[in-house]
Enzyme design. Structure first.
Site, short mmCIF file in Angstrom:
data_model
loop_
_atom_site.label_atom_id
_atom_site.label_comp_id
_atom_site.label_asym_id
_atom_site.label_seq_id
_atom_site.Cartn_x
_atom_site.Cartn_y
_atom_site.Cartn_z
N GLY A 34 0.81 -1.22 0.00
CA GLY A 34 0.00 0.00 0.00
C GLY A 34 0.83 1.26 0.00
O GLY A 34 0.44 2.27 -0.60
N THR A 65 9.68 -8.89 2.98
CA THR A 65 10.96 -8.23 3.24
C THR A 65 11.95 -9.14 3.95
O THR A 65 13.09 -8.74 4.19
CB THR A 65 10.76 -6.96 4.10
OG1 THR A 65 10.15 -7.35 5.35
CG2 THR A 65 9.86 -5.97 3.40
N ASP A 124 3.01 -7.46 13.37
CA ASP A 124 4.00 -7.21 12.32
C ASP A 124 5.25 -8.07 12.56
O ASP A 124 5.73 -8.17 13.70
CB ASP A 124 4.38 -5.73 12.32
CG ASP A 124 4.93 -5.27 10.98
OD1 ASP A 124 5.63 -6.07 10.34
OD2 ASP A 124 4.67 -4.12 10.59
N ILE A 125 5.76 -8.69 11.51
CA ILE A 125 6.97 -9.51 11.60
C ILE A 125 8.13 -8.85 10.88
O ILE A 125 9.19 -8.58 11.45
CB ILE A 125 6.73 -10.93 11.02
CG1 ILE A 125 5.55 -11.60 11.74
CG2 ILE A 125 7.99 -11.77 11.12
CD1 ILE A 125 5.75 -11.80 13.22
N LYS A 136 20.45 -1.58 14.81
CA LYS A 136 21.70 -2.21 15.24
C LYS A 136 22.89 -1.65 14.45
O LYS A 136 23.97 -1.46 15.00
CB LYS A 136 21.62 -3.72 15.03
CG LYS A 136 22.89 -4.47 15.42
CD LYS A 136 22.73 -5.98 15.33
CE LYS A 136 24.03 -6.69 15.73
NZ LYS A 136 23.87 -8.15 15.76
N HIS A 275 -5.31 15.14 50.43
CA HIS A 275 -4.04 14.44 50.68
C HIS A 275 -4.22 12.93 50.70
O HIS A 275 -3.75 12.23 51.61
CB HIS A 275 -3.41 14.92 51.98
CG HIS A 275 -2.99 16.36 51.95
ND1 HIS A 275 -2.04 16.85 51.06
CD2 HIS A 275 -3.43 17.43 52.65
CE1 HIS A 275 -1.89 18.15 51.25
NE2 HIS A 275 -2.73 18.53 52.20
N ASN A 418 -3.09 3.15 59.83
CA ASN A 418 -4.29 2.66 60.52
C ASN A 418 -5.42 3.66 60.34
O ASN A 418 -5.22 4.86 60.51
CB ASN A 418 -4.02 2.47 62.00
CG ASN A 418 -3.09 1.31 62.31
OD1 ASN A 418 -3.24 0.23 61.76
ND2 ASN A 418 -2.11 1.55 63.19
#
Length: 514
Positions: A34, A65, A124-125, A136, A275, A418
């Site tokens: 696309g 890819t 997605d892979i 990297k 508070h 308490n």
């Protein structure tokens, strides 16, 4: 020098403009699916990824890819002669820029009634693989995952004909943040689908920045508000601010406490918090009377506090609220007249929260950060089991007293330990929060109540270790007490109640809140 760029984006924002700039600089553009169509339709020369790999897209686009001619082009270190010799022999050309954002997994799982199959297809892979490869090798490859960074890269290219290593490193770091966030969303979604292991061996969490704050709990502390990704129905992070300046760190913390307490009630109720502790809670047949009860619970402490209401705020109620200084008003809606009244004050924050009474979904974590670690527990969604109450004294509570006891227990559950809460009917009249001993909490609550303590009831978040709280209650005229029980000295408290004609009920459920 950037010669080739690979572009494949799910979010098309600004991509045509970016590609035109790159093309005008003589950079060759490779694309897929696309994205390629949009760029081609815009008159930009694009090379299809299959022409690079020599292999067609297949498996409904799942594979396009994942190929050495893509990843070799991304991972080859330009300064390494052996790398460059190998890719030349293999017919691989370097790819110098990658512009990718991923399949819309988050948007998919946030849709109503989404099927597992649809969510899986939006994992997605190839995208994360290319992003990680490019990041990297950041010294040689520019990698962009965020459309907000497009202009910065274009400006640098126009200025210096290249992108600095400093900028590349910054962009690479952003990639790993992005893919980590993406993978964590997938892991969280699938973990919830499995539904077997409540506390996994490793726990990854992800949040998205909502707001940077002027400061944190104190002015010398920096702070940011992050939103949990997912369905935040009934949570403060889903509220719409209608008026006033941004919420502060303390505002958000206190408002969250008010909302958690408010969710205990189905009837019209107003909760006032100061508070992080409730200072006034009132329930009635309408929201105006509920507010009056909350205000009259403690007219001093409510000043500068936070109000949360589970019904629409009308003009009459707004007029009463405007008589004092209130930091925040949170409600499911406001009448037009009420907004006109409340917005007369510049500094009040007005928050509209649809589904304000929605309970937190099962599996929601309650987390406390400690130095070097994280405490994680399930939310305290229980109050008591009405069928398991133990009526341990000679005198039993009346129907009206039992209703007041349950009301008081709802409030003390959300009071710092308490904690002791006194109530009469559907109104708090004294709150003793966060003391290091229970008798002091009782004395504070009784002192706040004053003469109103006579005929009231008392709730405690945990057991009485000694009968001193009963003695203090008797001296104040309190007629009934509710507490978890479980002390080795329970009988002493029971005997003291019998001595003074006080009804006492054990719930068997403690509600510490620290």
């Amino acid at each position: 020098m950037i010669k080739r760029a690979l572009i494949s984006v799910s979010d098309k924002t600004g991509i045509v403009e970016l590609a035109k700039e790159l093309s005008n600089m003589g950079i060759e553009i490779i694309s897929t699916g696309g994205t390629q169509k949009i760029l081609s339709d815009s008159g930009i020369k694009v090379i299809n990824i299959s022409d690079i790999t020599g292999f067609p897209e297949c498996l409904d686009g799942r594979v396009k890819t994942l190929h050495p001619k893509v990843h070799g082009g991304l991972l080859a270190m330009r300064s390494n002669p052996e790398h460059m010799r190998q890719i030349k022999e293999l017919g691989i050309e370097p790819i110098d820029m990658v512009i990718i954002n991923l399949y819309p997994f988050k948007q998919t799982i946030m849709k109503e009634n989404v099927e597992l199959e649809e969510a899986i297809e939006n994992i997605d892979i190839g995208g994360p693989t290319m992003l990680r490869a490019a990041a990297k090798n950041y010294q040689d490859v520019v990698v962009i995952v965020d459309p907000a960074d497009y202009q910065m890269v274009i400006d640098e290219l126009k200025s210096t004909k290249d992108v600095s290593v400093k900028t590349k490193f910054k962009l690479a770091s952003k990639v790993f943040e992005h893919t980590s966030h993406y993978d964590t969303l997938i892991a969280k979604y699938l973990r919830e689908k499995v539904g077997e292991e409540e506390f996994p061996q490793t726990l990854s969490l992800t949040f998205e920045k909502v707001q940077e704050m002027r400061y944190g709990e104190n002015p010398h502390q920096k702070a940011v508000f992050y939103k949990e990704v997912g369905a935040n129905v009934g949570c403060l992070s889903s509220a719409k601010q209608l008026h006033g300046k941004e919420l502060s760190f303390n505002n958000i913390n206190d408002a969250n406490g008010a909302l958690e307490l408010l969710k205990e009630f189905d009837e019209p109720t107003v909760v006032a918090v100061k508070h992080a502790n409730p200072c006034g809670v009132g329930s009635a047949d309408n929201i105006y009377d509920a507010y009056i009860k909350a205000y009259e619970s403690d007219p001093v402490s409510i000043f500068g506090g936070i109000l949360a209401a589970n019904r629409e705020i009308d003009e009459r109620t707004a007029e009463e609220i405007n008589k004092i200084f209130i930091e925040i008003v949170i409600a499911p809606s406001f009448t037009e007249g009420a907004l006109k009244i409340l917005t007369q004050k510049k500094n009040i924050r007005i928050m509209q929260l649809d589904n304000i009474s929605a309970k937190l979904p099962s599996g929601t974590y309650d987390m406390k950060k400690v130095a070097g670690g994280l405490l994680v527990q399930s939310y305290n969604n229980d109050l008591l089991n009405i069928d398991e109450l133990q009526y341990v004294t000679e005198k039993k509570p009346t129907k009206e007293e039992l209703e007041s006891l349950i009301f008081a227990m709802k409030v003390v559950k959300h009071t710092k330990s308490n904690g002791i809460v006194l109530a009469k009917g559907r109104q708090t009249i004294g709150v003793g929060p966060g003391q290091t001993n229970r008798i002091m909490a009782a004395k504070i609550a009784i002192e706040y109540a004053g003469d109103r303590a006579k005929g009231a009831v008392m709730a405690s978040d945990a057991f009485f270790p000694f009968p001193d709280c009963v003695e203090a209650a008797a001296a104040a005229g309190i007629t009934a007490i509710i507490q978890p029980g479980g002390s080795i000295k329970d009988q002493e408290s029971i005997d003291a109640c019998n001595k003074h004609g006080i009804a006492m009920v054990f719930t068997g459920m403690r509600h510490f809140k620290h």
